[in-house]
Design a protein around this motif. Structure first.
Motif, PDB file in Angstrom:
ATOM      1  N   GLY A 139      -2.997  -5.319   1.298  1.00 12.12           N
ATOM      2  CA  GLY A 139      -1.670  -5.669   1.809  1.00 12.12           C
ATOM      3  C   GLY A 139      -1.200  -6.989   1.238  1.00 12.12           C
ATOM      4  O   GLY A 139      -1.845  -8.011   1.453  1.00 12.12           O
ATOM      5  N   ASP A 140      -0.087  -6.963   0.487  1.00  4.96           N
ATOM      6  CA  ASP A 140       0.461  -8.218  -0.056  1.00  4.96           C
ATOM      7  C   ASP A 140       1.944  -8.315   0.288  1.00  4.96           C
ATOM      8  O   ASP A 140       2.773  -7.585  -0.222  1.00  4.96           O
ATOM      9  CB  ASP A 140       0.222  -8.331  -1.570  1.00  4.96           C
ATOM     10  N   GLY A 141       2.247  -9.222   1.202  1.00  6.01           N
ATOM     11  CA  GLY A 141       3.630  -9.473   1.586  1.00  6.01           C
ATOM     12  C   GLY A 141       4.354  -8.207   2.004  1.00  6.01           C
ATOM     13  O   GLY A 141       3.846  -7.418   2.803  1.00  6.01           O
ATOM     14  N   LYS A 142       5.537  -7.994   1.421  1.00  5.23           N
ATOM     15  CA  LYS A 142       6.322  -6.790   1.693  1.00  5.23           C
ATOM     16  C   LYS A 142       6.143  -5.753   0.584  1.00  5.23           C
ATOM     17  O   LYS A 142       6.901  -4.785   0.511  1.00  5.23           O
ATOM     18  CB  LYS A 142       7.810  -7.157   1.829  1.00  5.23           C
ATOM     19  N   HIS A 143       5.140  -5.957  -0.266  1.00  5.56           N
ATOM     20  CA  HIS A 143       5.024  -5.169  -1.485  1.00  5.56           C
ATOM     21  C   HIS A 143       4.320  -3.836  -1.273  1.00  5.56           C
ATOM     22  O   HIS A 143       4.947  -2.782  -1.231  1.00  5.56           O
ATOM     23  CB  HIS A 143       4.318  -5.998  -2.562  1.00  5.56           C
ATOM     24  N   GLU A 144       2.981  -3.848  -1.133  1.00  5.16           N
ATOM     25  CA  GLU A 144       2.234  -2.596  -1.014  1.00  5.16           C
ATOM     26  C   GLU A 144       1.026  -2.739  -0.097  1.00  5.16           C
ATOM     27  O   GLU A 144       0.511  -3.842   0.136  1.00  5.16           O
ATOM     28  CB  GLU A 144       1.777  -2.096  -2.393  1.00  5.16           C
TER      29      GLU A 144
END
Length: 324
Positions: A139-144
């Motif tokens: 999980g990275d930020g709002k990315h993936e």
């Protein structure tokens, strides 16, 4: 269960798992097929395997996590990996160390796989460019959040026996959701029809270009859906006013039996957790023993993460993961 057979010992075409966008249909099916082998194993008294005995896994979580961190830790230990959870609250990054310096430090420890969760989009990809080992995006930020989408797909496939042709409605805080993005990419690749339902303030611009049909009206978006996937309101990522009130949000976008009646009578109910009961989903709906698969999602998470670790982590006697 014996060691994975030769078909799964073949090199995986990706060195890292950073997202679902670059996974082919064959890649996804391979992960899901291998995951299925671990479901029964994880229900046995003896859950321990030795596929990756002697390998080292570092879990580096810069955001709080219960399900994902515990799931990755269990997955590694059940494969025989030495698992280390690094406490970022007391790590050198709190003292000003850069992410690249952190990567250099971790490289010197010679881990075989690094599992990373980070609040900034793209941070995991940056680490992957500097690490000598496989890197998995938790999980990275709002990315993936690729393993969440994979476990969601496994849960659906276990219940409905397919992904192709299904209509999946993803409802709620789409704008801030890495889970939504990873699911949209994966479900489109697998031939499902994806809808996203949210108030205008929580619908990102250009969402249709990702392959999802947007809806403002929840009942219209849920019509004849096979799967209803609710999302958590991520207030920690919100800056400014996105909602008039929690009560009004639940009235229009919270999943209750009245709105659920618009979907197919046997539509599955999903939520990646943690749930805000009475905000995104009604308690009776969340606990529906016939249609809710929320607890099954948690169980499938361990199996999926075991499969991903097995495919990406170098085994005894081979040269490690393929480049990609």
């Amino acid at each position: 269960m014996d060691h994975a057979d030769d078909a799964f010992d073949l090199p995986f075409p990706h060195r890292h798992l950073l997202g679902t966008q670059n996974l082919s249909r064959g890649d996804i099916e391979r992960i899901l097929d291998l995951s299925e082998r671990f479901i029964d194993q994880n229900r046995q008294a003896n859950k321990h395997r030795t596929d990756l005995y002697g390998r080292t896994q570092i879990n580096l979580f810069f955001e709080n996590s219960t399900r994902t961190l515990t799931s990755f830790e269990l997955a590694g230990k059940r494969l025989g990996i030495d698992v280390i959870n690094m406490n970022t609250e007391v790590s050198s990054t709190k003292k000003g160390e850069t992410l690249i310096d952190t990567a250099m430090t971790l490289n010197a420890m010679h881990p075989d796989v690094l599992v990373v969760r980070h609040p900034d989009s793209g941070a995991v990809d940056l680490l992957a460019q500097k690490m000598d080992c496989a890197v998995i995006n938790a999980g990275d930020g709002k990315h993936e959040h690729p393993t969440q989408a994979l476990l969601d797909a496994l849960t659906i496939r276990q219940r409905l026996k397919r992904l192709e042709g299904l209509t999946v409605a993803i409802c709620g805080d789409v704008a801030h959701s890495r889970v939504a993005r990873s699911n949209i990419h994966l479900l489109n690749t697998m031939g499902a029809h994806v809808r996203v339902i949210a108030p205008p303030t929580l619908l990102p611009t250009g969402i249709a270009r990702l392959g999802a049909t947007p809806f403002i009206d929840m009942r219209e978006g849920l019509k004849d859906a096979d799967v209803v996937m609710m999302l958590r309101l991520q207030r920690e990522r919100m800056t400014g006013s996105f909602l008039p009130s929690v009560r009004e949000y639940f009235h229009y976008y919270g999943l209750d039996h009245d709105k659920l009646a618009c979907a197919k009578p046997d539509a599955l109910i999903m939520h990646p957790g943690p749930m805000n009961r009475g905000v995104e989903i009604d308690t009776e709906v969340a606990d529906d023993i016939h249609r809710s698969v929320i607890r099954e999602q948690v169980e499938m998470g361990v199996a999926v993460r075991m499969a991903v670790l097995l495919l990406l982590t170098p085994k005894q006697g081979n040269g490690g993961p393929a480049n990609g």
